[in-house]
Write a protein that holds these residues in place. Structure first.
Motif, mmCIF file in Angstrom:
data_model
loop_
_atom_site.group_PDB
_atom_site.id
_atom_site.type_symbol
_atom_site.label_atom_id
_atom_site.label_comp_id
_atom_site.label_asym_id
_atom_site.label_seq_id
_atom_site.Cartn_x
_atom_site.Cartn_y
_atom_site.Cartn_z
ATOM 1 N N ILE A 135 3.887 -3.519 6.226
ATOM 2 C CA ILE A 135 2.261 -3.675 6.805
ATOM 3 C C ILE A 135 1.534 -2.243 6.603
ATOM 4 O O ILE A 135 0.701 -1.990 6.326
ATOM 5 C CB ILE A 135 2.019 -4.300 7.766
ATOM 6 C CG1 ILE A 135 2.319 -5.807 7.583
ATOM 7 C CG2 ILE A 135 0.570 -4.260 8.362
ATOM 8 C CD1 ILE A 135 2.287 -6.833 8.697
ATOM 9 N N ALA A 136 2.373 -1.256 7.295
ATOM 10 C CA ALA A 136 1.824 0.088 7.574
ATOM 11 C C ALA A 136 1.744 0.900 6.090
ATOM 12 O O ALA A 136 0.746 1.518 5.776
ATOM 13 C CB ALA A 136 2.699 1.054 8.216
ATOM 14 N N LEU A 137 2.831 0.407 4.973
ATOM 15 C CA LEU A 137 2.358 0.810 3.756
ATOM 16 C C LEU A 137 1.431 0.328 3.125
ATOM 17 O O LEU A 137 0.671 1.061 2.338
ATOM 18 C CB LEU A 137 3.890 0.637 2.928
ATOM 19 C CG LEU A 137 3.759 0.889 1.456
ATOM 20 C CD1 LEU A 137 3.715 2.286 1.086
ATOM 21 C CD2 LEU A 137 5.170 0.101 0.747
ATOM 22 N N TRP A 138 1.329 -0.989 3.233
ATOM 23 C CA TRP A 138 -0.019 -1.898 2.579
ATOM 24 C C TRP A 138 -1.238 -1.266 3.025
ATOM 25 O O TRP A 138 -2.153 -0.903 2.223
ATOM 26 C CB TRP A 138 0.359 -2.932 2.960
ATOM 27 C CG TRP A 138 -0.773 -4.107 2.177
ATOM 28 C CD1 TRP A 138 -1.874 -4.536 2.644
ATOM 29 C CD2 TRP A 138 -0.856 -4.446 0.795
ATOM 30 N NE1 TRP A 138 -2.527 -5.037 1.711
ATOM 31 C CE2 TRP A 138 -1.998 -5.187 0.485
ATOM 32 C CE3 TRP A 138 0.210 -4.205 -0.352
ATOM 33 C CZ2 TRP A 138 -2.225 -5.701 -0.672
ATOM 34 C CZ3 TRP A 138 -0.020 -4.652 -1.402
ATOM 35 C CH2 TRP A 138 -1.325 -5.643 -1.650
ATOM 36 N N ASP A 139 -1.373 -1.034 4.233
ATOM 37 C CA ASP A 139 -2.487 -0.523 5.215
ATOM 38 C C ASP A 139 -3.101 0.883 4.398
ATOM 39 O O ASP A 139 -4.019 1.135 4.019
ATOM 40 C CB ASP A 139 -2.120 -0.402 6.407
ATOM 41 C CG ASP A 139 -3.728 -0.011 7.297
ATOM 42 O OD1 ASP A 139 -4.624 -0.408 7.032
ATOM 43 O OD2 ASP A 139 -3.569 1.024 8.077
ATOM 44 N N ALA A 140 -1.809 1.881 4.426
ATOM 45 C CA ALA A 140 -2.190 3.240 4.010
ATOM 46 C C ALA A 140 -2.505 2.998 2.510
ATOM 47 O O ALA A 140 -3.384 3.922 1.975
ATOM 48 C CB ALA A 140 -0.919 4.112 4.118
ATOM 49 N N LEU A 141 -1.722 2.371 1.501
ATOM 50 C CA LEU A 141 -2.360 2.380 0.086
ATOM 51 C C LEU A 141 -3.835 1.742 -0.009
ATOM 52 O O LEU A 141 -4.449 2.323 -0.756
ATOM 53 C CB LEU A 141 -1.421 1.523 -0.635
ATOM 54 C CG LEU A 141 -0.016 2.211 -0.887
ATOM 55 C CD1 LEU A 141 1.114 1.181 -1.552
ATOM 56 C CD2 LEU A 141 -0.119 3.393 -1.622
#
Length: 109
Positions: A38-44
């Motif tokens: 989720i952190a990856l998705w949020d950053a992207l």
């Protein structure tokens, strides 16, 4: 270019992807947990929206455009409207003719 959206997506090298992965893999187990993903998705998503605010709208429209004609037919749009709380009778009460469509590519230029 992201298929069907007209949005340029930067290519990342293998080293860049590895670096991003290692930064997000907080527990260093070689896998992304749900929280890490989720952190990856949020950053992207934030990166894409900062580069082009239309990217989320274009991506969503391209996803809903099941026949790929770059227009949203009312039948395709009606699948999305329940996300805004429009269901059943409330959705049926909206006078949307079945022959109508929305040229989302033209709207989001």
């Amino acid at each position: 270019m992201f298929k069907g959206t007209g949005v340029d997506i930067p290519n990342r090298s293998a080293d860049q992807v590895r670096s991003i992965f290692e930064e997000l893999d907080q527990d260093r187990n070689g896998n992304l947990s749900r929280q890490e993903f989720i952190a990856l998705w949020d950053a992207l998503a934030k990166e894409r929206c900062a580069a082009d605010p239309k990217v989320v709208a274009l991506g969503l429209c391209a996803f809903l455009d099941t026949n790929g004609d770059r227009k949203l037919q009312i039948s395709e749009l009606k699948k999305f409207l329940p996300l805004f709380g429009l269901k059943g009778m409330a959705l049926a009460a909206i006078p949307l003719p079945d022959w109508a469509s929305v040229d989302y590519r033209g709207l989001l230029r």
